[in-house]
Design a protein around this motif. Structure first.
Motif, PDB file in Angstrom:
ATOM      1  N   ASN A   1      -1.677  -8.948   5.265  1.00 19.30           N
ATOM      2  CA  ASN A   1      -3.078  -9.156   4.881  1.00 19.30           C
ATOM      3  C   ASN A   1      -3.219  -9.399   3.378  1.00 19.30           C
ATOM      4  OD1 ASN A   1      -3.835  -8.801   7.527  1.00 19.30           O
ATOM      5  ND2 ASN A   1      -4.375  -6.631   7.279  1.00 19.30           N
ATOM      6  N   ARG A   2      -2.431  -8.689   2.594  1.00 22.48           N
ATOM      7  CA  ARG A   2      -2.472  -8.891   1.147  1.00 22.48           C
ATOM      8  C   ARG A   2      -2.044 -10.317   0.785  1.00 22.48           C
ATOM      9  NH1 ARG A   2      -1.600  -3.534  -2.181  1.00 22.48           N
ATOM     10  NH2 ARG A   2      -2.653  -2.162  -0.730  1.00 22.48           N
TER      11      ARG A   2
ATOM     12  N   ARG B   1      -7.526  -1.481   8.998  1.00 22.58           N
ATOM     13  CA  ARG B   1      -8.870  -2.039   9.076  1.00 22.58           C
ATOM     14  C   ARG B   1      -9.575  -1.970   7.723  1.00 22.58           C
ATOM     15  NH1 ARG B   1      -9.829   0.128  13.799  1.00 22.58           N
ATOM     16  NH2 ARG B   1     -10.608   2.043  12.880  1.00 22.58           N
ATOM     17  N   LYS B   2      -9.349  -0.871   7.010  1.00 23.63           N
ATOM     18  CA  LYS B   2     -10.022  -0.696   5.719  1.00 23.63           C
ATOM     19  C   LYS B   2      -9.142  -1.107   4.539  1.00 23.63           C
ATOM     20  CE  LYS B   2     -12.611   3.209   7.561  1.00 23.63           C
ATOM     21  NZ  LYS B   2     -12.297   4.617   7.856  1.00 23.63           N
TER      22      LYS B   2
ATOM     23  N   SER C   1       0.847  -1.195   0.000  1.00 30.28           N
ATOM     24  CA  SER C   1       0.000   0.000   0.000  1.00 30.28           C
ATOM     25  C   SER C   1       0.887   1.251   0.000  1.00 30.28           C
ATOM     26  CB  SER C   1      -0.876   0.014   1.244  1.00 30.28           C
ATOM     27  OG  SER C   1      -1.417   1.308   1.436  1.00 30.28           O
TER      28      SER C   1
ATOM     29  N   ASP D   1      -0.228  -4.619   6.673  1.00 29.20           N
ATOM     30  CA  ASP D   1      -1.065  -4.523   5.476  1.00 29.20           C
ATOM     31  C   ASP D   1      -0.571  -5.519   4.416  1.00 29.20           C
ATOM     32  OD1 ASP D   1      -3.071  -2.308   4.050  1.00 29.20           O
ATOM     33  OD2 ASP D   1      -1.667  -3.254   2.650  1.00 29.20           O
TER      34      ASP D   1
ATOM     35  N   THR E   1      -6.722  -3.778  -4.604  1.00 33.29           N
ATOM     36  CA  THR E   1      -6.534  -3.743  -6.059  1.00 33.29           C
ATOM     37  C   THR E   1      -6.260  -2.333  -6.595  1.00 33.29           C
ATOM     38  OG1 THR E   1      -8.932  -3.604  -6.319  1.00 33.29           O
ATOM     39  CG2 THR E   1      -7.937  -5.792  -6.557  1.00 33.29           C
ATOM     40  N   THR E   2      -6.617  -1.315  -5.804  1.00 30.11           N
ATOM     41  CA  THR E   2      -6.482   0.054  -6.318  1.00 30.11           C
ATOM     42  C   THR E   2      -5.284   0.802  -5.735  1.00 30.11           C
ATOM     43  OG1 THR E   2      -7.980   0.790  -4.578  1.00 30.11           O
ATOM     44  CG2 THR E   2      -8.954   0.355  -6.739  1.00 30.11           C
ATOM     45  N   ASP E   3      -4.755   0.308  -4.642  1.00 30.95           N
ATOM     46  CA  ASP E   3      -3.676   0.995  -3.931  1.00 30.95           C
ATOM     47  C   ASP E   3      -2.467   0.068  -3.867  1.00 30.95           C
ATOM     48  OD1 ASP E   3      -1.987   2.147  -2.033  1.00 30.95           O
ATOM     49  OD2 ASP E   3      -3.256   1.570  -0.336  1.00 30.95           O
TER      50      ASP E   3
ATOM     51  N   LYS F   1      -8.350  -3.851   3.050  1.00 28.82           N
ATOM     52  CA  LYS F   1      -8.780  -4.835   2.063  1.00 28.82           C
ATOM     53  C   LYS F   1      -9.516  -4.201   0.879  1.00 28.82           C
ATOM     54  CE  LYS F   1     -11.417  -9.076   1.827  1.00 28.82           C
ATOM     55  NZ  LYS F   1     -12.277 -10.007   2.542  1.00 28.82           N
ATOM     56  N   LYS F   2     -10.237  -3.127   1.160  1.00 26.03           N
ATOM     57  CA  LYS F   2     -10.967  -2.429   0.086  1.00 26.03           C
ATOM     58  C   LYS F   2     -10.021  -1.851  -0.961  1.00 26.03           C
ATOM     59  CE  LYS F   2     -14.870  -0.757   2.772  1.00 26.03           C
ATOM     60  NZ  LYS F   2     -14.914   0.237   3.839  1.00 26.03           N
ATOM     61  N   ARG F   3      -8.774  -1.651  -0.555  1.00 30.97           N
ATOM     62  CA  ARG F   3      -7.845  -0.952  -1.440  1.00 30.97           C
ATOM     63  C   ARG F   3      -6.819  -1.880  -2.099  1.00 30.97           C
ATOM     64  NH1 ARG F   3      -4.837   1.599   1.756  1.00 30.97           N
ATOM     65  NH2 ARG F   3      -5.763   1.149   3.704  1.00 30.97           N
TER      66      ARG F   3
END
Ligand code: UDP
Ligand code: MN
Length: 242
Positions: A168-169, A206-207, A153, A165, A213-215, A209-211
Motif C-alpha cells: 500500500n505504501r 485498513r488504517k 510500518s 502494508d 508518514t508517522t510510522d 494509510k493514516k500512519r
C-alpha cells in the motif's frame, strides 16, 4: 560442491566484491531472523555462490530479534536496512525470508528500477502467485524508494500484514511492483511450523494509510545489542523493548 570454493573470497561479515570488475550493483540482503538456525545455514550456503555468480557487490545481514516478544519482521527489516548502510554505501535492499531458496540463476538480485517482488513462484504455493498485491517473501527496493515510503510500518507484531502494508505504501507513492516471469522467479520454502497470526493485522492494514508518514523509518526505535562479523554474514542483534 564447486560452490564452496568461493567462500575463500568472502570478506568478514559475509561481504563480497567481484575480483575482476567493479560491480554495477551494491546490494544489502536483509534477513529477518530468530531461532531458525538450520534454515539460516541452508540459506547462507545456497545464496553466496548464487550472488557471486551474479557478480554483485553484496553483503548478507541477518537481523535477529532479541527477547521473546512477538516477532516483528517489518521493524527488523527497517533496522537491518539502516544498519547495513553504516557498513557500506548500498544502493538497494533485498528483504529475504530465511527459508526461501531460489532455484534459477536468471532470478537476478540486482537493484531494481521499480520495487521488485521476487518470490513469485514458491513450491509450497504450488508455484503460483497467491495474489497480485503480494510483496512478502523476497522483495527488492532501492534506497530512494525505501526512504520515500518511510520504510515498513513498525506496528505489525506477529505474523502477517506487514508486507501488504508495504504494498500500500508503494502504490500510494505511485511505485509499481515488477516481477520476473514465474518460470524464473522460483523458490523452494523449507518446511516449518506456522507462526501465530496477528489478529490485529486487518485492522492495522485498513488504517495503515493514516500512519504512512508517522510510522516507519521516521519512528523506528531499537537498540543494537551486538554487531558481529561472522564468516558468512553480519549478525545484527536488535532489541525493541524499551
Ligand atoms: N522468522 C524467523 N523466526 C520466527 C518467525 C519468522 O526467523 O520465529 C523470519 C524468517 O526469516 C521467516 C520470515 O520471518 O522466513 C517469515 O516468517 P514465516 O516463515 O514464519 O512466514 P510464512 O512462511 O509462514 O509466511
Ligand atoms: Mn516461511
Amino acid at each position: 560442491m564447486e560452490a564452496i570454493a568461493d567462500f575463500k573470497r568472502l570478506q568478514p561479515g559475509g561481504r563480497y566484491q567481484p575480483a575482476n570488475c567493479v560491480a554495477r550493483h551494491r546490494v544489502a540482503i536483509i534477513v529477518p531472523y530468530r531461532d531458525r538456525e538450520e534454515h539460516l545455514r541452508m540459506f547462507l550456503y545456497h545464496m553466496h555462490p548464487v550472488l557471486q555468480r551474479q557478480q554483485l557487490d553484496y553483503g548478507i545481514f541477518v537481523v535477529e530479534q532479541a527477547g521473546s516478544d512477538a516477532f516483528n519482521r517489518a521493524s527488523l527489516l527497517n533496522a537491518g536496512a539502516m544498519e547495513s548502510l553504516k557498513q557500506h554505501d548500498f544502493q538497494c535492499f533485498v528483504f529475504h525470508d530465511v527459508d526461501l531458496l531460489m532455484e534459477d540463476d536468471r532470478n537476478l538480485y540486482t537493484c531494481p528500477q521499480q520495487p521488485r517482488h521476487m518470490s513469485v513462484a514458491v513450491d509450497s504455493m504450488h508455484y503460483k502467485l497467491a495474489y497480485p498485491q503480494l510483496f512478502g517473501g523476497v522483495s527488492a527496493v532501492n534506497r530512494e524508494q525505501f526512504e520515500l515510503v518511510n520504510g515498513f510500518s513498525n506496528q505489525y507484531w506477529g505474523w502477517g500484514g506487514e508486507d501488504d502494508d508495504m504494498y500500500n505504501r508503494l502504490t500510494f507513492h505511485h511505485l509499481y511492483i515488477a516481477r520476473y516471469p514465474a518460470n524464473i522467479a522460483r523458490y523452494k520454502m523449507v518446511k516449518h511450523k506456522h507462526a501465530k497470526v496477528n489478529p490485529k493485522r486487518f485492522d492495522l492494514l485498513r488504517k495503515g494509510k493514516k500512519r504512512f508518514t508517522t510510522d516507519g523509518l521516521s519512528s523506528l526505535e531499537y537498540q543494537v545489542k551486538d554487531v558481529s562479523l561472522e564468516k558468512l554474514y553480519t549478525r545484527v542483534l536488535i532489541d525493541f523493548s524499551r
